[in-house]
Design a protein around this motif. Structure first.
Motif, PDB file in Angstrom:
ATOM      1  N   SER A 234       6.580 -14.397 -16.051  1.00 45.57           N
ATOM      2  CA  SER A 234       7.354 -15.278 -15.175  1.00 45.57           C
ATOM      3  C   SER A 234       6.768 -15.254 -13.769  1.00 45.57           C
ATOM      4  O   SER A 234       6.247 -14.237 -13.320  1.00 45.57           O
ATOM      5  CB  SER A 234       8.829 -14.851 -15.136  1.00 45.57           C
ATOM      6  N   TYR A 235       6.872 -16.385 -13.080  1.00 48.06           N
ATOM      7  CA  TYR A 235       6.394 -16.476 -11.702  1.00 48.06           C
ATOM      8  C   TYR A 235       7.440 -15.999 -10.699  1.00 48.06           C
ATOM      9  O   TYR A 235       7.098 -15.619  -9.577  1.00 48.06           O
ATOM     10  CB  TYR A 235       6.015 -17.917 -11.363  1.00 48.06           C
ATOM     11  N   ASP A 236       8.718 -16.040 -11.078  1.00 44.45           N
ATOM     12  CA  ASP A 236       9.742 -15.732 -10.077  1.00 44.45           C
ATOM     13  C   ASP A 236       9.686 -14.282  -9.622  1.00 44.45           C
ATOM     14  O   ASP A 236      10.076 -13.971  -8.498  1.00 44.45           O
ATOM     15  CB  ASP A 236      11.136 -16.076 -10.615  1.00 44.45           C
ATOM     16  N   CYS A 237       9.158 -13.386 -10.503  1.00 41.51           N
ATOM     17  CA  CYS A 237       9.042 -11.972 -10.126  1.00 41.51           C
ATOM     18  C   CYS A 237       7.631 -11.610  -9.702  1.00 41.51           C
ATOM     19  O   CYS A 237       7.265 -10.429  -9.682  1.00 41.51           O
ATOM     20  CB  CYS A 237       9.479 -11.084 -11.294  1.00 41.51           C
ATOM     21  N   SER A 238       6.842 -12.593  -9.335  1.00 37.49           N
ATOM     22  CA  SER A 238       5.472 -12.355  -8.904  1.00 37.49           C
ATOM     23  C   SER A 238       5.383 -12.229  -7.389  1.00 37.49           C
ATOM     24  O   SER A 238       6.095 -12.920  -6.653  1.00 37.49           O
ATOM     25  CB  SER A 238       4.568 -13.499  -9.370  1.00 37.49           C
ATOM     26  N   ASP A 239       4.480 -11.369  -6.935  1.00 35.03           N
ATOM     27  CA  ASP A 239       4.255 -11.254  -5.494  1.00 35.03           C
ATOM     28  C   ASP A 239       3.594 -12.497  -4.912  1.00 35.03           C
ATOM     29  O   ASP A 239       3.496 -12.637  -3.687  1.00 35.03           O
ATOM     30  CB  ASP A 239       3.419 -10.007  -5.171  1.00 35.03           C
ATOM     31  N   LEU A 240       3.144 -13.418  -5.763  1.00 40.03           N
ATOM     32  CA  LEU A 240       2.577 -14.672  -5.257  1.00 40.03           C
ATOM     33  C   LEU A 240       3.576 -15.413  -4.370  1.00 40.03           C
ATOM     34  O   LEU A 240       3.175 -16.184  -3.488  1.00 40.03           O
ATOM     35  CB  LEU A 240       2.169 -15.586  -6.418  1.00 40.03           C
ATOM     36  N   ARG A 241       4.857 -15.160  -4.586  1.00 34.49           N
ATOM     37  CA  ARG A 241       5.860 -15.890  -3.817  1.00 34.49           C
ATOM     38  C   ARG A 241       5.879 -15.482  -2.347  1.00 34.49           C
ATOM     39  O   ARG A 241       6.491 -16.162  -1.520  1.00 34.49           O
ATOM     40  CB  ARG A 241       7.242 -15.714  -4.449  1.00 34.49           C
ATOM     41  N   PHE A 242       5.202 -14.393  -2.008  1.00 29.99           N
ATOM     42  CA  PHE A 242       5.027 -14.091  -0.586  1.00 29.99           C
ATOM     43  C   PHE A 242       4.204 -15.188   0.090  1.00 29.99           C
ATOM     44  O   PHE A 242       4.247 -15.339   1.313  1.00 29.99           O
ATOM     45  CB  PHE A 242       4.319 -12.746  -0.405  1.00 29.99           C
ATOM     46  N   LYS A 243       3.429 -15.926  -0.708  1.00 28.35           N
ATOM     47  CA  LYS A 243       2.506 -16.925  -0.164  1.00 28.35           C
ATOM     48  C   LYS A 243       2.952 -18.353  -0.433  1.00 28.35           C
ATOM     49  O   LYS A 243       2.192 -19.294  -0.226  1.00 28.35           O
ATOM     50  CB  LYS A 243       1.107 -16.725  -0.777  1.00 28.35           C
ATOM     51  N   MET A 244       4.190 -18.524  -0.921  1.00 27.73           N
ATOM     52  CA  MET A 244       4.681 -19.857  -1.241  1.00 27.73           C
ATOM     53  C   MET A 244       5.488 -20.430  -0.077  1.00 27.73           C
ATOM     54  O   MET A 244       6.371 -19.769   0.461  1.00 27.73           O
ATOM     55  CB  MET A 244       5.564 -19.803  -2.495  1.00 27.73           C
ATOM     56  N   LYS A 245       5.198 -21.655   0.279  1.00 25.82           N
ATOM     57  CA  LYS A 245       5.921 -22.295   1.372  1.00 25.82           C
ATOM     58  C   LYS A 245       7.349 -22.643   0.939  1.00 25.82           C
ATOM     59  O   LYS A 245       7.548 -23.295  -0.080  1.00 25.82           O
ATOM     60  CB  LYS A 245       5.202 -23.570   1.803  1.00 25.82           C
ATOM     61  N   GLY A 246       8.316 -22.175   1.715  1.00 29.15           N
ATOM     62  CA  GLY A 246       9.689 -22.594   1.485  1.00 29.15           C
ATOM     63  C   GLY A 246      10.429 -21.860   0.392  1.00 29.15           C
ATOM     64  O   GLY A 246      11.655 -21.934   0.330  1.00 29.15           O
ATOM     65  N   SER A 247       9.735 -21.154  -0.487  1.00 30.95           N
ATOM     66  CA  SER A 247      10.425 -20.480  -1.588  1.00 30.95           C
ATOM     67  C   SER A 247       9.986 -19.035  -1.736  1.00 30.95           C
ATOM     68  O   SER A 247      10.210 -18.413  -2.763  1.00 30.95           O
ATOM     69  CB  SER A 247      10.162 -21.216  -2.905  1.00 30.95           C
ATOM     70  N   GLY A 248       9.346 -18.517  -0.700  1.00 31.51           N
ATOM     71  CA  GLY A 248       8.840 -17.157  -0.767  1.00 31.51           C
ATOM     72  C   GLY A 248       9.852 -16.132  -0.310  1.00 31.51           C
ATOM     73  O   GLY A 248      11.034 -16.430  -0.097  1.00 31.51           O
ATOM     74  N   PHE A 249       9.383 -14.898  -0.153  1.00 34.16           N
ATOM     75  CA  PHE A 249      10.249 -13.807   0.280  1.00 34.16           C
ATOM     76  C   PHE A 249      10.104 -13.613   1.790  1.00 34.16           C
ATOM     77  O   PHE A 249       8.998 -13.585   2.316  1.00 34.16           O
ATOM     78  CB  PHE A 249       9.876 -12.517  -0.447  1.00 34.16           C
ATOM     79  N   ALA A 250      11.246 -13.484   2.472  1.00 34.31           N
ATOM     80  CA  ALA A 250      11.210 -13.309   3.922  1.00 34.31           C
ATOM     81  C   ALA A 250      10.690 -11.930   4.301  1.00 34.31           C
ATOM     82  O   ALA A 250      10.107 -11.755   5.368  1.00 34.31           O
ATOM     83  CB  ALA A 250      12.593 -13.531   4.518  1.00 34.31           C
ATOM     84  N   SER A 251      10.909 -10.943   3.435  1.00 32.91           N
ATOM     85  CA  SER A 251      10.447  -9.591   3.718  1.00 32.91           C
ATOM     86  C   SER A 251      10.196  -8.874   2.404  1.00 32.91           C
ATOM     87  O   SER A 251      10.705  -9.286   1.354  1.00 32.91           O
ATOM     88  CB  SER A 251      11.497  -8.823   4.532  1.00 32.91           C
ATOM     89  N   PRO A 252       9.424  -7.779   2.414  1.00 31.11           N
ATOM     90  CA  PRO A 252       9.214  -7.006   1.189  1.00 31.11           C
ATOM     91  C   PRO A 252      10.508  -6.489   0.579  1.00 31.11           C
ATOM     92  O   PRO A 252      10.614  -6.361  -0.633  1.00 31.11           O
ATOM     93  CB  PRO A 252       8.307  -5.861   1.657  1.00 31.11           C
ATOM     94  N   LYS A 253      11.507  -6.207   1.418  1.00 32.47           N
ATOM     95  CA  LYS A 253      12.783  -5.748   0.871  1.00 32.47           C
ATOM     96  C   LYS A 253      13.459  -6.854   0.070  1.00 32.47           C
ATOM     97  O   LYS A 253      14.155  -6.587  -0.926  1.00 32.47           O
ATOM     98  CB  LYS A 253      13.700  -5.259   1.988  1.00 32.47           C
ATOM     99  N   ASP A 254      13.273  -8.103   0.487  1.00 35.28           N
ATOM    100  CA  ASP A 254      13.789  -9.228  -0.298  1.00 35.28           C
ATOM    101  C   ASP A 254      13.175  -9.223  -1.697  1.00 35.28           C
ATOM    102  O   ASP A 254      13.854  -9.522  -2.689  1.00 35.28           O
ATOM    103  CB  ASP A 254      13.468 -10.558   0.383  1.00 35.28           C
ATOM    104  N   TYR A 255      11.898  -8.915  -1.758  1.00 32.01           N
ATOM    105  CA  TYR A 255      11.220  -8.851  -3.057  1.00 32.01           C
ATOM    106  C   TYR A 255      11.842  -7.754  -3.924  1.00 32.01           C
ATOM    107  O   TYR A 255      12.124  -7.968  -5.113  1.00 32.01           O
ATOM    108  CB  TYR A 255       9.728  -8.584  -2.837  1.00 32.01           C
ATOM    109  N   LEU A 257      14.878  -6.616  -3.762  1.00 33.70           N
ATOM    110  CA  LEU A 257      16.200  -7.048  -4.191  1.00 33.70           C
ATOM    111  C   LEU A 257      16.117  -8.078  -5.307  1.00 33.70           C
ATOM    112  O   LEU A 257      16.937  -8.069  -6.239  1.00 33.70           O
ATOM    113  CB  LEU A 257      16.985  -7.618  -3.001  1.00 33.70           C
ATOM    114  N   HIS A 258      15.131  -8.956  -5.219  1.00 31.95           N
ATOM    115  CA  HIS A 258      14.947  -9.950  -6.285  1.00 31.95           C
ATOM    116  C   HIS A 258      14.595  -9.251  -7.604  1.00 31.95           C
ATOM    117  O   HIS A 258      15.156  -9.582  -8.658  1.00 31.95           O
ATOM    118  CB  HIS A 258      13.842 -10.934  -5.904  1.00 31.95           C
TER     119      HIS A 258
END
Length: 348
Positions: A234-255, A257-258
């Motif tokens: 799945s992509y939703d649990c990937s660290d790639l979302r740190f690099k996604m515009k508008g749908s990424g993680f605001a901080s590592p702690k957000d990751y 929690l996700h």
């Protein structure tokens, strides 16, 4: 090569899957959930003028280029990827080794996917990865979008990636599975055919995002009574979302929690008799940064606090599922006919 080799063979789209009849995965030890960590190692296999590409890779960077990439090298972009090989890999290996997590998969790209070209450039990392007990799967020879790669070239590079992986590791049984991720409509068929022609067992493909548990499809090689086991990611649990515009993680702690919330939801489903699996897709140049690595380690500790969470390699999952649920041509997915428009009968 025949034209049939490069003809796209489409399975029927599935919109029900297991439905409410999901099999009990029977994860070892009575596991309520299976967790799989997959590290995509492709630093040095990304787009680069040095590899004959028309431009440089501008994706998944800490600071994206302000202008579209042009026909030149970008030292700044290259260095952001190099960080993953210089620091990220070692940091991840330390975390997983210190945590005694054996369920790790390194997806190598040989300057094309799970990542042989990358390993060619840094064979230093082969031994530490193997010594960690991790599985080495394959993703091709280069990291690029194979949807726009000529089929003959993709086919040739699939063979090359297997050759390089076996040469670097000295293991002629590799790879046992694939995750091309940025695949073409032919990728699964082409690496399945290559495995068949070489007499090389193919335990699974992870080129699917369609489910939370493994499932079978008819063999892409069209062998009778043989199937291909799909182990989804799945992509939703990937660290790639740190690099996604508008749908990424605001901080590592957000990751963190996700990941924790995903784990908790799937764990509860497991307690209710519907055990699932969770894939965490990682990239050394992203998650290998200190603050992100810290919160990844916190998640690993959280998983380890649950005695009935099975952390497993993909090949272990494949071997378990194949034994518990052997291929059945009658129930394999991809064969359910979808009614034509205006021909749907709804029972009253």
């Amino acid at each position: 090569m025949t034209n049939d080799r490069y003809t796209e063979d489409w399975l029927e789209r599935e919109f029900v899957g297991y439905g409410f009849d999901q099999p009990d995965p029977k994860w070892p030890g009575g596991g309520k959930i299976c967790v799989s960590f997959v590290v995509q190692y492709y630093m040095g296999a990304e787009l680069n003028i040095l590899e004959g590409d028309p431009t440089f890779c501008s994706e998944y960077l800490e600071i994206p280029p302000r202008a579209p990439p042009t026909a030149m090298r970008s030292e700044a972009s290259e260095m952001m990827y190099e960080y993953g090989a210089r620091e990220g890999i070692a940091r991840l290996l330390d975390i997983f080794n210190d945590s005694c997590v054996l369920g790790l998969v390194w997806s190598l790209i040989v300057p094309q996917l799970t990542v042989t070209r990358a390993l060619e450039k840094a064979p230093y990392w082969v031994k530490p990865i193997l010594d960690s007990g991790a599985e080495l799967s394959c993703g091709g020879h280069r990291y690029r979008d194979n949807l726009y790669v000529d089929p003959e070239e993709e086919d040739q590079l699939i063979g090359k990636s297997i050759d390089v992986l076996q040469e670097l590791t000295g293991d002629k049984t590799l790879p046992k599975g694939w995750l091309v991720e940025r695949r073409s409509n032919l990728s699964t068929k082409l690496y399945s055919l290559t495995h068949k022609e070489r007499g090389l067992p193919l335990l699974y493909s992870s080129d699917s995002c369609a489910d939370d548990v493994p499932y079978w499809i008819p063999s892409p090689t069209k062998e009778e009574n043989k199937g291909l086991l799909m182990i989804p990611f799945s992509y939703d649990c990937s660290d790639l979302r740190f690099k996604m515009k508008g749908s990424g993680f605001a901080s590592p702690k957000d990751y963190f929690l996700h990941l924790k919330d995903t784990f908790d939801c799937l764990y509860e489903e497991g307690e209710a008799g519907q055990a699932k699996m969770m894939t965490v897709l990682l990239h050394p140049h992203i998650i290998g940064r200190p603050n992100r690595a810290f919160w990844l380690e916190e998640f690993i500790k959280y998983v380890q606090s649950k005695p009935d969470a099975w952390v497993a390699r993909r090949q272990d999952i494949a071997e378990h599922w194949t034994k518990a649920f052997p291929y059945d041509s009658k129930t394999a997915f991809g064969q359910t006919k979808v009614p034509e428009c205006a021909q749907i009968s709804i029972p009253m």
